[in-house]
Design an enzyme around this catalytic site. Structure first.
Site, PDB file in Angstrom:
ATOM      1  CE1 TYR A  91      -3.446  -2.841   0.861  1.00  0.00           C
ATOM      2  CE2 TYR A  91      -4.658  -0.826   1.486  1.00  0.00           C
ATOM      3  CZ  TYR A  91      -4.813  -1.984   0.863  1.00  0.00           C
ATOM      4  OH  TYR A  91      -6.050  -2.880   1.318  1.00  0.00           O
ATOM      5  CE  LYS A 126       2.489 -17.629  -3.304  1.00  0.00           C
ATOM      6  NZ  LYS A 126       1.405 -18.772  -2.793  1.00  0.00           N
ATOM      7  CG  ASP A 153      -1.245 -20.220  -1.360  1.00  0.00           C
ATOM      8  OD1 ASP A 153      -0.574 -20.358  -0.138  1.00  0.00           O
ATOM      9  OD2 ASP A 153      -1.225 -20.590  -2.712  1.00  0.00           O
ATOM     10  CG  ASP A 163      -8.145  -4.743   2.126  1.00  0.00           C
ATOM     11  OD1 ASP A 163      -9.153  -4.344   3.048  1.00  0.00           O
ATOM     12  OD2 ASP A 163      -8.343  -4.669   0.965  1.00  0.00           O
ATOM     13  CG  ASP A 204     -13.858  -7.590   3.079  1.00  0.00           C
ATOM     14  OD1 ASP A 204     -13.571  -6.878   4.164  1.00  0.00           O
ATOM     15  OD2 ASP A 204     -14.404  -6.676   2.507  1.00  0.00           O
TER      16      ASP A 204
END
Ligand code: NAD
Ligand code: IPM
Ligand code: MN
Length: 371
Positions: free
Chosen positions: A143, A190, A223, A247, A251
């Site tokens: 970001y 990751k 993942d 982020d 959700d």
């Protein structure tokens, strides 16, 4: 003991003003009951600020936030600013605010409420008793790395970069939180592909070994974690992760709770703090009084907890659970008997203030004693 707090209130865009109005009602209920003094200082942010001033984070908004005890934010974002060629966007205001306040740890708790298990597309037995919290790094990573275009706009880049000290400071808070919960931290990264993730692993593993070896710790690739989150969410306690992964999985976590309109958050730094729902401005619902205010109301509960007003915070959580038990909920959680955003705010305010003779029976018809 009565307390005084100055709260910068940034309602923002879309449903932001509606849900923040309910959160303020509930804070007023708390101040009535406990004799606290909350001073609200309103400011513009996001599209609302661009419309008025041309900037998504005007200097006086930032000044308001920097000098307040806490910030309460609704949401930003507007369809009018979706054109990818625009250079001024509402989201820039929120990101600049987070960076300026240096609120590097974004805490996003996810709970499966017994009364709402049926809302989730996931099976009850998979989600019953789920209770974990996401520690999302908020002021670094992709970001805030270098962004840009080259070669006449045909090549674009966003660099994901982290310093070890940025990782270490949030990791410490995650381990401390785990000690108060089920004593388990899962790092999500990751590291099989990204160098920045390998720095996360190295830094967090070392901190674990040196200072927090009493806390159970492991790591998952993002993942795999995304899959585990919906196949075995009970396995999680504290999830520690970088800005963008956090982020996305928050959700995803809302599917366990049953609606994005239920998830609150607290963003904490060394000197400032901000409280906001996890959801966005849900522009389709703006002005309709249908949005779920619970995420904002529970964000206020996190604010109170942050300032050691634990009984007050608990009273809000209990009022919310009472509404769940009685199906006094907005349409995202109860399509059969949908209450409006403001009705739900009224009920929760009254419950928190313990007003005499609360009678929610006639609520839909407007004959209840509280509206
Ligand atoms: P969104 O979170 O606004 O809405 C996604 C969906 O979630 C909605 O269609 C709705 O079904 C549900 N939802 C969200 N909030 C709800 C509530 N309070 N009650 C009931 N249902 C709710 O995400 P989006 O549609 O991808 O983004 C819309 C705008 O919001 C964009 O401009 C985006 O940049 C912005 N955004 C802002 C924030 C923030 O301010 N922190 C967060 C996310 C998105
Ligand atoms: C959130 C939002 C923001 C983010 C956007 C609107 C900048 O999605 O708070 O979750 O990506 O952090
Ligand atoms: Mn988001």
């Amino acid at each position: 003991m009565s307390k005084e707090l100055t709260i910068a209130v940034l309602p923002g865009d879309g449903i932001g003003p509606e849900v923040i109005e309910q959160a303020i009602k509930v804070l007023d209920g708390v101040s009535d009951k406990y004799g606290h003094n909350f001073i609200y200082r309103k400011s513009l942010v996001g599209a609302a600020a661009i419309d008025q001033t041309g900037e998504p984070l005007p200097p006086d908004t930032l000044e308001n936030c920097m000098t307040a005890d806490a910030v309460l934010l609704g949401s930003i974002g507007d369809h009018r600013f979706e054109d990818p060629t625009l250079s001024v966007r509402p989201e820039q205001g929120l990101l600049a605010l987070r960076k300026s306040l240096d609120i590097y740890t974004n805490i996003r708790p996810v709970k499966a409420y017994d009364r709402l298990l049926g809302l989730s597309p996931l099976k009850d037995n998979l989600i019953k008793n789920v209770d974990f919290t996401i520690f999302r790094e908020l002021t670094g990573g992709i970001y805030f790395g270098q962004h840009g275009r080259k070669e006449e706009g045909k090549f674009a880049y966003d660099i994901c970069s982290y310093y070890n000290h940025e990782i270490e400071r949030i990791a410490k808070l995650a381990f401390e939180e785990a000690r108060k919960r089920k004593n388990y931290v899962c790092l999500v990264d990751k590291a099989n592909v990204l160098e920045s993730s390998r720095l996360w692993r190295e830094t967090v593993q070392q901190l674990h070994k040196e200072t927090y070896s009493d806390v159970r710790f492991d790591a998952l690739y993002i993942d795999h974690a995304a899959m585990q989150l919906i196949t075995n969410p009970l396995r999680f306690d504290v999830i520690l992760t970088s800005n963008m992964f956090g982020d996305i999985i928050s959700d995803e976590g809302s599917v366990i709770a049953g609606s994005l309109g239920l998830l609150p958050s607290a963003s904490i730094g060394d000197t400032h703090c901000l409280f906001e729902p996890v959801h966005g401005s849900y522009p389709e619902a703006a002005g309709k009084d249908i949005a779920n205010p619970i995420a904002s109301i529970l964000s206020v509960s996190m604010l109170l907890e942050h300032f050691d007003m634990n009984e007050e915070a608990k009273s809000i959580q209990q009022a919310v659970e009472y509404c769940m038990a009685k199906s006094i909920l907005t349409e995202d959680c109860n399509p059969d008997v949908d209450y409006t955003c403001s009705q739900l705010g009224d009920v929760i305010q009254a419950l928190v203030a313990e007003e005499e003779g609360i009678n929610t029976k006639g609520l839909k018809e407007g004959s209840s004693s509280i509206i």
